[in-house]
Design a protein around this motif. Structure first.
Motif, PDB file in Angstrom:
ATOM      1  N   LEU A  23       0.815  -1.223   0.000  1.00  0.00           N
ATOM      2  CA  LEU A  23       0.000   0.000   0.000  1.00  0.00           C
ATOM      3  C   LEU A  23       0.846   1.268   0.000  1.00  0.00           C
ATOM      4  O   LEU A  23       0.359   2.335   0.363  1.00  0.00           O
ATOM      5  N   TYR A  59       1.840   3.485  -2.341  1.00  0.00           N
ATOM      6  CA  TYR A  59       1.573   3.799  -3.744  1.00  0.00           C
ATOM      7  C   TYR A  59       2.520   4.861  -4.301  1.00  0.00           C
ATOM      8  O   TYR A  59       2.799   4.858  -5.499  1.00  0.00           O
ATOM      9  N   LYS A 112      -2.887   2.214 -11.912  1.00  0.00           N
ATOM     10  CA  LYS A 112      -3.450   1.724 -10.641  1.00  0.00           C
ATOM     11  C   LYS A 112      -3.010   2.606  -9.475  1.00  0.00           C
ATOM     12  O   LYS A 112      -3.798   2.923  -8.593  1.00  0.00           O
ATOM     13  N   CYS A 113      -1.733   2.992  -9.480  1.00  0.00           N
ATOM     14  CA  CYS A 113      -1.236   3.858  -8.406  1.00  0.00           C
ATOM     15  C   CYS A 113      -1.899   5.232  -8.456  1.00  0.00           C
ATOM     16  O   CYS A 113      -2.264   5.789  -7.413  1.00  0.00           O
ATOM     17  N   ALA A 170      -5.344   5.018  -6.987  1.00  0.00           N
ATOM     18  CA  ALA A 170      -5.276   4.906  -5.524  1.00  0.00           C
ATOM     19  C   ALA A 170      -4.923   6.236  -4.874  1.00  0.00           C
ATOM     20  O   ALA A 170      -5.388   6.544  -3.767  1.00  0.00           O
ATOM     21  N   GLU A 224      -9.868   0.398 -13.981  1.00  0.00           N
ATOM     22  CA  GLU A 224      -9.297   1.705 -13.675  1.00  0.00           C
ATOM     23  C   GLU A 224     -10.024   2.810 -14.435  1.00  0.00           C
ATOM     24  O   GLU A 224     -10.221   3.917 -13.901  1.00  0.00           O
ATOM     25  N   ALA A 226     -10.047   5.613  -4.030  1.00  0.00           N
ATOM     26  CA  ALA A 226      -8.686   6.170  -3.964  1.00  0.00           C
ATOM     27  C   ALA A 226      -8.245   6.252  -2.501  1.00  0.00           C
ATOM     28  O   ALA A 226      -8.172   7.342  -1.920  1.00  0.00           O
ATOM     29  N   CYS A 261      -5.407   8.792  -1.267  1.00  0.00           N
ATOM     30  CA  CYS A 261      -5.479  10.195  -1.691  1.00  0.00           C
ATOM     31  C   CYS A 261      -5.473  11.115  -0.464  1.00  0.00           C
ATOM     32  O   CYS A 261      -6.477  11.226   0.245  1.00  0.00           O
TER      33      CYS A 261
END
Length: 498
Positions: free
Chosen positions: A89, A91, A117-118, A121, A148, A185, A188
């Motif tokens: 996790l 990211y 993907k990152c 997230a 995505e 996300a 974020c």
């Protein structure tokens, strides 16, 4: 033959030993030849893959890092470590590795997938869209990023809804939609800090502070996190520290608009609150009232400070005799904070002074639930006593005299009132009017019979409802005749003049 010993010549023996030495030297040479970095790195990568498959991500991370140290130009190693960081996790680190992989190999499709993907997230919609576009260009048939793409569309919709609700100060809705956005996300920080800001506006400062501190552990230079922490201090009436946090945020980001606004509000409220308190202490109550009223207009969301300003204004109102306004202010305080004991006690006192004894008793009972002290118990007892007294007939009021009236003043008052309301005087009135006057005449007689008797008057003044026990068979006409006989007035056949 048994027991025979065969001797070997020196030359044969030396020859044999020499051959063996050669073989040993050759074997040693094979073992000590070092492997090149590429070979070792590949072995590290394979071991890392094994650890990754076994979900030992920390171990895999170390092995991939070793491989990168040996071969820093391998896009595949960065790609593998990016995947490992994603499982942990982390990211931001994953995104950095994926981009390094792309730098080394611009056609590395898996690296673009990991970038997308990152970015999702992390709530980076534009970055995710760019990665999706590149994958489509590399492989038009690819479906690797279909989820995505859906996530990006959902985030765009949510951000529009969030902004609309934020602009209208519908902060509960903002928190609700941000929770949905954070499911898509989860890393974020922007979403987290916006949620923390709205939680502060909703007086959920502890939750907001936890989020802000968590972000500051990841990034101690985050102006947004420091701003939110300042906001929590501001909404818990710690204006001085709030100002320091807003100024720190502005040092990190001179264009931080929210910090500029809040620093201004903070300073203005602090100054007005202090000025109002100074005016109150110096007895300049009306000026203090104006200051407190203006201060209340600065920020209606700051319930903690506003409740204190309202309470202070209520105190001012009691000083200038505006008891009803004081009650209204205290009521507003209690709507903001039902546990504000000082406001509850002040309102009870105002109710008592306004002779609204039932309301006073109710407030003192509530206050006693909040804090059981001897003083509040005494105030409740006194209020109940006043309530009980208020439900009796007010004989002083009936005769129209004060509690300090002398015996002579009480007699004169009775004489005057009795003559005005005697039934004979209203013989020609309607039945309804005669009934009203008879009742008044009786009450006047009862009042006089109590207030003219020293013992009864003392018991009445002490709060006892003696009329209930001693006036059951009271005869107002007899009282009237007796009074005028002993006072030298006319007898029972007295004729009124109209």
């Amino acid at each position: 033959m048994d027991g025979e010993v065969i001797l070997v010549s020196d030359s044969e023996d030396n020859s044999t030993n020499s051959d063996m030495d050669v073989e040993l030297e050759q074997e040693d040479c094979v073992q000590i030849v070092p492997k090149d970095n590429a070979t070792i790195a590949e072995e590290k990568k394979k071991l890392g893959n094994d650890q990754y498959k076994a979900q030992n991500y920390q171990s895999a991370l170390k092995l991939y890092t070793d491989a990168i140290s040996l071969c820093p130009d391998s896009a595949a190693y960065y790609g593998n470590r990016a995947a490992c960081y994603m499982m942990l996790l982390n990211y931001n680190s994953a995104l950095s590795d994926a981009r390094n992989a792309i730098r080394l190999d611009p056609k590395f499709e898996k690296a673009y997938v990991r970038v997308a993907k990152c970015c999702v997230a992390l709530g980076d919609i534009i970055g995710a869209e760019q990665a999706v576009k590149t994958v489509a260009e590399l492989d038009p048939q690819s479906t690797a990023l279909s989820s995505e793409q859906q996530a990006v569309q959902k985030l765009r919709q949510l951000e529009t809804t969030i902004q609309t609700n934020y602009d209208t100060q519908a902060y509960r809705n903002v928190v609700f939609y941000l929770d949905s956005a954070l499911k898509v996300a989860p890393a974020c920080l922007r979403y987290r800090l916006l949620k923390a800001e709205c939680l502060a506006f909703l007086e959920r400062c502890e939750e907001a502070l936890d989020i802000a501190v968590g972000v500051m552990k990841l990034d101690s230079t985050s102006a947004d996190a420091i701003y939110v922490r300042g906001l929590c201090l501001y909404y818990t009436d710690n204006l001085e520290k709030g100002i320091l946090h807003f100024e720190r945020a502005l040092q990190l980001d001179p264009d931080h608009h929210k910090s500029k606004q809040m620093r201004s509000k903070c300073k203005q409220l602090k100054e007005m609150k202090e000025n109002g308190n100074m005016l109150f202490k110096s007895g300049r109550y009306r000026e203090a009232h104006v200051i407190y009223t203006d201060a209340l207009k600065i920020d209606e969301l700051n319930k903690d400070i506003n409740s204190k300003l309202l309470y202070n204004r209520a105190l001012v109102n009691t000083r200038i005799g505006a008891l009803r306004e004081a009650v209204a202010d205290c009521t507003n305080v209690l709507e903001l904070n039902a546990q504000y004991l000082k406001a509850l006690l002040l309102r009870a006192r105002c109710y008592n002074d306004l002779e609204k004894y039932e309301d006073a008793v109710a407030d003192y009972e509530t206050a006693l639930q909040i804090e059981k002290t001897p003083e509040i118990k005494r105030l409740l007892r006194d209020a109940k006593f006043e309530l009980k007294k208020s439900k009796r007939k007010d004989f002083y009021k009936i005769l129209g005299v004060t509690r300090e009236a002398t015996d002579d003043e009480i007699k004169k008052a009775y004489r005057k009132k009795a003559l005005v309301h005697h039934p004979d005087r209203h013989a020609n009135s309607s039945a309804e009017e005669r009934k009203v006057e008879e009742l008044k005449f009786k009450e006047i007689g009862e009042a006089y019979s109590i207030l003219s008797d020293t013992r009864k008057k003392s018991r009445y003044d002490s709060g006892q409802d003696i009329a209930e026990h001693e006036q059951t068979d009271f005869d107002a006409n007899q009282m009237f005749r007796t009074f005028f006989q002993f006072s030298g007035g006319r007898n029972a056949s007295f004729n009124f003049e109209y």
